[in-house]
Design an enzyme around this catalytic site. Structure first.
Site, short mmCIF file in Angstrom:
data_model
loop_
_atom_site.label_atom_id
_atom_site.label_comp_id
_atom_site.label_asym_id
_atom_site.label_seq_id
_atom_site.Cartn_x
_atom_site.Cartn_y
_atom_site.Cartn_z
N ARG A 195 6.74 9.31 0.93
CA ARG A 195 8.12 9.78 1.07
C ARG A 195 8.15 10.91 2.08
O ARG A 195 7.21 11.72 2.17
CB ARG A 195 8.65 10.32 -0.27
N HIS B 24 10.59 3.31 8.00
CA HIS B 24 10.61 3.12 6.54
C HIS B 24 10.59 1.63 6.17
O HIS B 24 11.48 1.14 5.46
CB HIS B 24 11.81 3.81 5.90
P1 NDP Z 1 2.89 4.86 -9.17
O1 NDP Z 1 3.82 5.60 -10.05
O2 NDP Z 1 2.31 3.58 -9.64
O3 NDP Z 1 1.66 5.81 -8.77
C1 NDP Z 1 1.83 7.14 -8.44
C2 NDP Z 1 0.48 7.81 -8.33
O4 NDP Z 1 0.69 9.16 -7.86
C3 NDP Z 1 -0.23 7.92 -9.69
O5 NDP Z 1 -1.61 7.75 -9.53
C4 NDP Z 1 0.08 9.37 -10.09
O6 NDP Z 1 -0.89 9.96 -10.94
C5 NDP Z 1 0.06 10.05 -8.75
N1 NDP Z 1 0.77 11.33 -8.82
C6 NDP Z 1 2.05 11.57 -9.20
N2 NDP Z 1 2.31 12.88 -9.19
C7 NDP Z 1 1.17 13.48 -8.81
C8 NDP Z 1 0.80 14.83 -8.63
N3 NDP Z 1 1.66 15.84 -8.85
N4 NDP Z 1 -0.47 15.10 -8.25
C9 NDP Z 1 -1.35 14.10 -8.05
N5 NDP Z 1 -1.06 12.79 -8.20
C10 NDP Z 1 0.18 12.49 -8.58
O7 NDP Z 1 3.65 4.65 -7.78
P2 NDP Z 1 3.44 3.49 -6.71
O8 NDP Z 1 2.00 3.43 -6.37
O9 NDP Z 1 4.11 2.24 -7.15
O10 NDP Z 1 4.31 4.06 -5.48
C11 NDP Z 1 3.99 5.30 -4.88
C12 NDP Z 1 5.11 5.72 -3.92
O11 NDP Z 1 5.08 4.93 -2.74
C13 NDP Z 1 6.54 5.53 -4.42
O12 NDP Z 1 6.92 6.57 -5.30
C14 NDP Z 1 7.33 5.59 -3.13
O13 NDP Z 1 7.70 6.91 -2.83
C15 NDP Z 1 6.33 5.07 -2.08
N6 NDP Z 1 6.74 3.78 -1.53
C16 NDP Z 1 7.06 3.70 -0.20
C17 NDP Z 1 7.41 2.50 0.37
C18 NDP Z 1 7.67 2.37 1.83
O14 NDP Z 1 8.09 1.30 2.28
N7 NDP Z 1 7.44 3.39 2.61
C19 NDP Z 1 7.49 1.26 -0.44
C20 NDP Z 1 7.12 1.45 -1.82
C21 NDP Z 1 6.78 2.68 -2.34
P3 NDP Z 1 -1.16 9.38 -12.42
O15 NDP Z 1 -1.91 8.08 -12.19
O16 NDP Z 1 -2.00 10.42 -13.06
O17 NDP Z 1 0.18 9.17 -13.06
C1 OXD Z 2 10.27 1.96 -2.10
C2 OXD Z 2 10.55 2.07 -0.68
O1 OXD Z 2 10.23 2.98 -2.79
O2 OXD Z 2 10.85 1.04 -0.03
O3 OXD Z 2 10.04 0.84 -2.57
O4 OXD Z 2 10.44 3.16 -0.13
#
Ligand code: NDP
Ligand code: OXD
Length: 314
Positions: free
Chosen positions: A229, A277
């Site tokens: 993000r 994006h």
């Molecule tokens: P998940 O919720 O499955 O995973 C998030 C991970 O981040 C987990 O391992 C979590 O830790 C970790 N995390 C959260 N907060 C913290 C913190 N404060 N410190 C350290 N680690 C942290 O999310 P996804 O993998 O499904 O997606 C991740 C992000 O990717 C989305 O939130 C979105 O912003 C982005 N995204 C972007 C897209 C794009 O097209 N650019 C498309 C799809 C997603 P824990 O395992 O301990 O909970």
């Molecule tokens: C998502 C994205 O969060 O597209 O899936 O950014």
């Protein structure tokens, strides 16, 4: 009982057609057109205008049409109903393609060869590091981070990951929490950011973090890839780190303001690669199917899958 589509920046007609085919019995209504607010039981949202989901007295659930939900929690008038996000192999695979592509761009110095081609320059310094000698660090070991890690390992990269809570994944060196961050960064040549945007992670990709990345790697300096993000990154710190050589390159898919304003210095910086994006786009065929299946579950009295925790923010 109807499903309200509330989105900005996407082609709503593609989604309407797909949902209508999947849920023929359910009226599909669109924010901005006239509709009966009392009939709305479900909302499928991507960046709906803040405040626009109030006054829906029979709302039962909100579906984020993306994996991230930060845009929902940014709406301080969001109705207090269960929220589910996208967890789907189609989206996950797209993100892993993006991460692997851009790690390979840096490993194989592809940006340099593109510049050389522009200058009709045939130059090879016979310095091509092996993937196994390059350390990728993935911030966020969730659905997307773990899949990208597995695919990078298949190619041979030396991969580690960092998450909020401790994790173990076969063949993956893992770090967690504040305590683990320093050691994680110190062994990272290519940093991939896949944490969600929350109050804890906002601005995490900043000067101090860049200064902690490995400087003894085979690529001659660290690289950043952020498809997470825009709010995670401090854009001015990225530019300063590139100018100072603290970062050797940055690939950015997401920005605090999207579309990225034309006056942003990121556009023309030679060390920056920008994508609009679309690292992992939500494809209506796959993602509407997921949401329709979730609605069927709720209608059958089954619990929602992939519910998010408002207290954690993801
Ligand atoms: P998940 O919720 O499955 O995973 C998030 C991970 O981040 C987990 O391992 C979590 O830790 C970790 N995390 C959260 N907060 C913290 C913190 N404060 N410190 C350290 N680690 C942290 O999310 P996804 O993998 O499904 O997606 C991740 C992000 O990717 C989305 O939130 C979105 O912003 C982005 N995204 C972007 C897209 C794009 O097209 N650019 C498309 C799809 C997603 P824990 O395992 O301990 O909970
Ligand atoms: C998502 C994205 O969060 O597209 O899936 O950014």
């Amino acid at each position: 009982m109807s499903l309200l589509l509330a989105m900005t920046g996407w082609h709503v007609e593609d989604w309407r057609a797909r949902f209508q085919a999947l849920l023929p019995e359910m009226p599909i209504v669109v924010l901005g057109e006239p509709f009966d607010r009392r009939a709305v039981h479900y909302v499928a949202s991507w960046k709906h205008p803040a405040g626009s989901l109030t006054g829906l007295p029979n709302l039962a659930a909100i579906f984020s049409l993306g994996a991230g939900v930060d845009f929902l929690f940014a709406d301080d008038k969001l109705p207090e109903v269960p929220i589910a996000r996208v967890v789907d192999p189609d989206l996950t695979t797209r993100m892993s393609e993006y991460v692997v592509l851009h790690c390979l761009m840096y490993l194989r110095q592809q940006h340099r060869y593109m510049r050389q081609q522009q200058a009709k320059l045939w130059e090879d310094d016979r310095n091509q590091p092996a993937a196994r000698s390059v350390r990728v660090g993935i911030m966020g070991l969730g659905e997307l981070g773990l899949d990208a890690a597995a695919k990078l390992k298949l190619i041979g990269f030396d991969v580690a990951g960092w998450s909020r809570s401790p994790k173990s994944a076969e063949g993956l060196q893992t770090f967690s929490g504040e305590d683990g961050l320093k050691a994680f960064l110190a062994r990272t040549d290519i940093l991939v950011s896949l944490v969600p945007l929350t109050p804890q992670t906002r601005g995490i990709l900043n000067a101090e973090l860049f200064a902690g990345l490995a400087r003894d790697g085979r690529l001659g300096g660290p690289f950043l890839i952020n498809p997470g993000r825009g709010g995670l990154q401090v854009a001015d710190d990225i530019v300063a780190a590139l100018d100072a050589g603290t970062l050797k390159g940055a690939t950015l898919d997401v920005f605090e303001t999207e579309p990225l304003p034309v006056e942003s210095p990121l556009w023309s910086h030679p060390g920056v690669t920008i994508t609009p994006h679309n690292a992992a786009m939500s494809e209506p065929e796959a993602i509407a199917s997921l949401v329709a299946a979730q609605i069927r579950r709720l209608e059958a009295g089954e619990p929602l899958l992939h519910a998010v925790d408002p207290a954690r923010g993801y």
